[in-house]
Design a protein around this motif. Structure first.
Motif, PDB file in Angstrom:
ATOM      1  N   ALA A  34       0.866  -1.185   0.000  1.00 52.57           N
ATOM      2  CA  ALA A  34       0.000   0.000   0.000  1.00 52.57           C
ATOM      3  C   ALA A  34       0.901   1.233   0.000  1.00 52.57           C
ATOM      4  O   ALA A  34       1.702   1.426   0.922  1.00 52.57           O
ATOM      5  CB  ALA A  34      -0.909   0.003   1.225  1.00 52.57           C
ATOM      6  N   GLY A  37      -0.222   8.358  -0.204  1.00 50.98           N
ATOM      7  CA  GLY A  37      -1.310   9.040  -0.893  1.00 50.98           C
ATOM      8  C   GLY A  37      -0.868   9.603  -2.222  1.00 50.98           C
ATOM      9  O   GLY A  37       0.175  10.247  -2.320  1.00 50.98           O
ATOM     10  N   PRO A  64      -3.828   2.767  -7.000  1.00 49.21           N
ATOM     11  CA  PRO A  64      -5.153   2.775  -6.372  1.00 49.21           C
ATOM     12  C   PRO A  64      -6.254   3.104  -7.380  1.00 49.21           C
ATOM     13  O   PRO A  64      -6.004   3.708  -8.438  1.00 49.21           O
ATOM     14  CB  PRO A  64      -5.038   3.890  -5.326  1.00 49.21           C
ATOM     15  CG  PRO A  64      -3.567   4.090  -5.117  1.00 49.21           C
ATOM     16  CD  PRO A  64      -2.929   3.774  -6.432  1.00 49.21           C
ATOM     17  N   GLN A  67      -6.708   6.472  -9.677  1.00 50.04           N
ATOM     18  CA  GLN A  67      -5.393   7.079  -9.790  1.00 50.04           C
ATOM     19  C   GLN A  67      -4.506   6.280 -10.736  1.00 50.04           C
ATOM     20  O   GLN A  67      -4.744   5.098 -10.998  1.00 50.04           O
ATOM     21  CB  GLN A  67      -4.737   7.184  -8.410  1.00 50.04           C
ATOM     22  CG  GLN A  67      -5.524   8.023  -7.413  1.00 50.04           C
ATOM     23  CD  GLN A  67      -4.904   8.044  -6.032  1.00 50.04           C
ATOM     24  OE1 GLN A  67      -3.691   7.938  -5.888  1.00 50.04           O
ATOM     25  NE2 GLN A  67      -5.730   8.166  -5.011  1.00 50.04           N
ATOM     26  N   GLU A  78      -8.810  10.486  -3.520  1.00 46.98           N
ATOM     27  CA  GLU A  78      -8.115   9.781  -2.442  1.00 46.98           C
ATOM     28  C   GLU A  78      -9.158   9.432  -1.386  1.00 46.98           C
ATOM     29  O   GLU A  78      -9.460  10.218  -0.487  1.00 46.98           O
ATOM     30  CB  GLU A  78      -7.002  10.659  -1.850  1.00 46.98           C
ATOM     31  CG  GLU A  78      -6.176   9.978  -0.775  1.00 46.98           C
ATOM     32  CD  GLU A  78      -5.166   8.964  -1.324  1.00 46.98           C
ATOM     33  OE1 GLU A  78      -4.663   8.159  -0.522  1.00 46.98           O
ATOM     34  OE2 GLU A  78      -4.877   8.973  -2.545  1.00 46.98           O
ATOM     35  N   PRO A  80      -9.984   6.992   1.557  1.00 45.14           N
ATOM     36  CA  PRO A  80      -9.280   6.044   2.425  1.00 45.14           C
ATOM     37  C   PRO A  80      -9.983   4.700   2.543  1.00 45.14           C
ATOM     38  O   PRO A  80      -9.317   3.665   2.729  1.00 45.14           O
ATOM     39  CB  PRO A  80      -9.225   6.771   3.770  1.00 45.14           C
ATOM     40  CG  PRO A  80     -10.367   7.740   3.736  1.00 45.14           C
ATOM     41  CD  PRO A  80     -10.458   8.174   2.303  1.00 45.14           C
ATOM     42  N   ARG A  82     -11.862   3.230   0.141  1.00 41.77           N
ATOM     43  CA  ARG A  82     -11.600   2.505  -1.105  1.00 41.77           C
ATOM     44  C   ARG A  82     -10.143   2.060  -1.181  1.00 41.77           C
ATOM     45  O   ARG A  82      -9.845   1.002  -1.754  1.00 41.77           O
ATOM     46  CB  ARG A  82     -11.973   3.366  -2.314  1.00 41.77           C
ATOM     47  CG  ARG A  82     -13.476   3.536  -2.473  1.00 41.77           C
ATOM     48  CD  ARG A  82     -13.841   4.371  -3.691  1.00 41.77           C
ATOM     49  NE  ARG A  82     -13.596   3.678  -4.948  1.00 41.77           N
ATOM     50  CZ  ARG A  82     -14.418   2.775  -5.486  1.00 41.77           C
ATOM     51  NH1 ARG A  82     -15.522   2.422  -4.865  1.00 41.77           N
ATOM     52  NH2 ARG A  82     -14.130   2.225  -6.646  1.00 41.77           N
ATOM     53  N   ARG A  83      -9.232   2.825  -0.607  1.00 43.19           N
ATOM     54  CA  ARG A  83      -7.832   2.399  -0.595  1.00 43.19           C
ATOM     55  C   ARG A  83      -7.696   1.072   0.147  1.00 43.19           C
ATOM     56  O   ARG A  83      -6.941   0.183  -0.257  1.00 43.19           O
ATOM     57  CB  ARG A  83      -6.952   3.465   0.062  1.00 43.19           C
ATOM     58  CG  ARG A  83      -6.695   4.728  -0.780  1.00 43.19           C
ATOM     59  CD  ARG A  83      -5.797   4.482  -1.976  1.00 43.19           C
ATOM     60  NE  ARG A  83      -4.552   3.843  -1.635  1.00 43.19           N
ATOM     61  CZ  ARG A  83      -3.385   4.475  -1.485  1.00 43.19           C
ATOM     62  NH1 ARG A  83      -3.330   5.793  -1.640  1.00 43.19           N
ATOM     63  NH2 ARG A  83      -2.288   3.816  -1.210  1.00 43.19           N
ATOM     64  N   ASP A  86      -9.118  -1.682  -2.008  1.00 46.29           N
ATOM     65  CA  ASP A  86      -8.180  -2.047  -3.075  1.00 46.29           C
ATOM     66  C   ASP A  86      -7.273  -3.191  -2.640  1.00 46.29           C
ATOM     67  O   ASP A  86      -6.991  -4.110  -3.410  1.00 46.29           O
ATOM     68  CB  ASP A  86      -7.311  -0.844  -3.458  1.00 46.29           C
ATOM     69  CG  ASP A  86      -8.056   0.255  -4.200  1.00 46.29           C
ATOM     70  OD1 ASP A  86      -9.161  -0.003  -4.714  1.00 46.29           O
ATOM     71  OD2 ASP A  86      -7.510   1.379  -4.265  1.00 46.29           O
ATOM     72  N   GLY A 113       0.027   4.867   3.252  1.00 39.05           N
ATOM     73  CA  GLY A 113      -0.205   3.467   2.930  1.00 39.05           C
ATOM     74  C   GLY A 113      -0.049   2.559   4.132  1.00 39.05           C
ATOM     75  O   GLY A 113      -0.674   1.496   4.197  1.00 39.05           O
ATOM     76  N   TYR A 116      -3.367   2.657   5.729  1.00 36.46           N
ATOM     77  CA  TYR A 116      -4.325   1.877   4.940  1.00 36.46           C
ATOM     78  C   TYR A 116      -4.104   0.374   5.134  1.00 36.46           C
ATOM     79  O   TYR A 116      -5.061  -0.408   5.200  1.00 36.46           O
ATOM     80  CB  TYR A 116      -4.193   2.226   3.457  1.00 36.46           C
ATOM     81  CG  TYR A 116      -4.542   3.653   3.099  1.00 36.46           C
ATOM     82  CD1 TYR A 116      -5.527   4.352   3.781  1.00 36.46           C
ATOM     83  CD2 TYR A 116      -3.872   4.309   2.066  1.00 36.46           C
ATOM     84  CE1 TYR A 116      -5.840   5.664   3.439  1.00 36.46           C
ATOM     85  CE2 TYR A 116      -4.185   5.613   1.719  1.00 36.46           C
ATOM     86  CZ  TYR A 116      -5.168   6.289   2.408  1.00 36.46           C
ATOM     87  OH  TYR A 116      -5.470   7.587   2.061  1.00 36.46           O
TER      88      TYR A 116
END
Length: 302
Positions: A34, A37, A64, A67, A78, A80, A82-83, A86, A113, A116
């Protein structure tokens, strides 16, 4: 090896870094990365993934959603939550690849990351081990950046989104000044921010697929996010923490200490002597020191 990760109606662009000496009879342990950002897979993630692979651990790094070369509209979002999703979609994809052991999957994150990665590991227990470098809780950081406080910032974002609905024009913000000259004109003299510009906005670390912009409507999501919520109850996996020595004033030191205190199974921590945060992105001696310790951690825990 380039792969695509199905993510509902879109796909994520990813690179799977594999060890050079493959034993087809022995399924591989693998780590999902991860990234910070707004960064893309060719930047910080590739520096760590390639080194892990050279030490015998497969590593997957991806752009991500919204992006880089991944799908998703609107661009530059961005989100968080959905990050974190992912990462779980990446694990779905890895579990179908021949030669990958679905029971030996770890996660690694750096900067935002790291937060995340931790947030995802709490509830996705297919993840068996968690490694982080200078983990950032992006929600805490964003709340602290607001001069009038986070509630006032949310009011302003609500007004901005109403204007966007009327015009159809989405607002984007810079993560950083585009040049050192622009930073100097704005009176920026913070050493870490200047190092961030030197990495992201020059040939050193810049990438054609990274806009280094964020959609402003995502800021409301960041303001309400806590990467470490319920970590003390849910994140049972072993934790490896790696820190740059000089984090004072960045917030990463406080974030790391909070994570270390909350984690039910902290295994090891390493302080990389002489390093600052953004030097952990690509300075070989610092990245190698981090990966040496991370590789041992994953070997022992995956």
């Amino acid at each position: 090896m380039h792969i695509t990760i199905p993510r509902g109606p879109i796909e994520l662009a990813a690179d799977l870094h594999l060890p050079g000496d493959l034993d087809e009879a022995t399924p591989l342990r693998v780590v999902v990365l991860a990234t910070p950002g707004s960064s893309v897979k060719e930047q910080i993630g590739a520096n760590y993934a390639s080194r892990l692979a050279s030490r015998g651990i497969a590593a997957l790094v991806f752009d991500p959603a919204h992006q880089g070369q991944s799908g998703g509209e609107p661009r530059d979002l961005e989100d968080p939550y959905r990050r974190g999703e992912d990462i779980s979609y990446a694990i779905d994809a890895l579990s179908t690849i021949p030669g990958i052991d679905p029971h030996r999957i770890g996660v690694f994150g750096i900067c935002a990351g790291g937060g995340y990665a931790v947030h995802t590991a709490r509830t996705d227990h297919r993840i068996r081990a968690v490694g982080v470098v200078d983990p950032g809780n992006i929600g805490t950081a964003f709340r602290g950046f607001q001069p009038g406080g986070p509630a006032a910032a949310l009011d302003a974002l609500a007004d901005a989104r109403l204007r966007e609905a009327g015009t159809g024009v989405l607002t984007r913000e810079n993560w950083l000044p585009d040049t050192l000259e622009e930073a100097a004109a704005a009176g920026v003299d913070d050493v870490d921010l200047l190092q961030a510009i030197t990495y992201y906005r020059t040939g050193r670390g810049g990438n054609e697929h990274s806009t280094n912009r964020r959609l402003s409507r995502g800021d409301a999501l960041l303001l309400g996010f806590d990467a470490y919520h319920l970590v003390d109850q849910l994140m049972t996996q072993p934790l490896q923490l790696v820190l740059a020595e000089h984090l004072e004033g960045t917030g990463f030191d406080e974030s790391a200490e909070r994570l270390w205190a909350l984690a039910p199974n902290p295994v090891d921590r390493l302080v990389v002597a002489g390093a600052r945060h953004y030097e952990m992105y690509d300075v070989p001696e610092y990245v190698d020191a981090a990966v040496d310790r991370l590789a041992k951690f994953y070997e022992n825990n995956l």
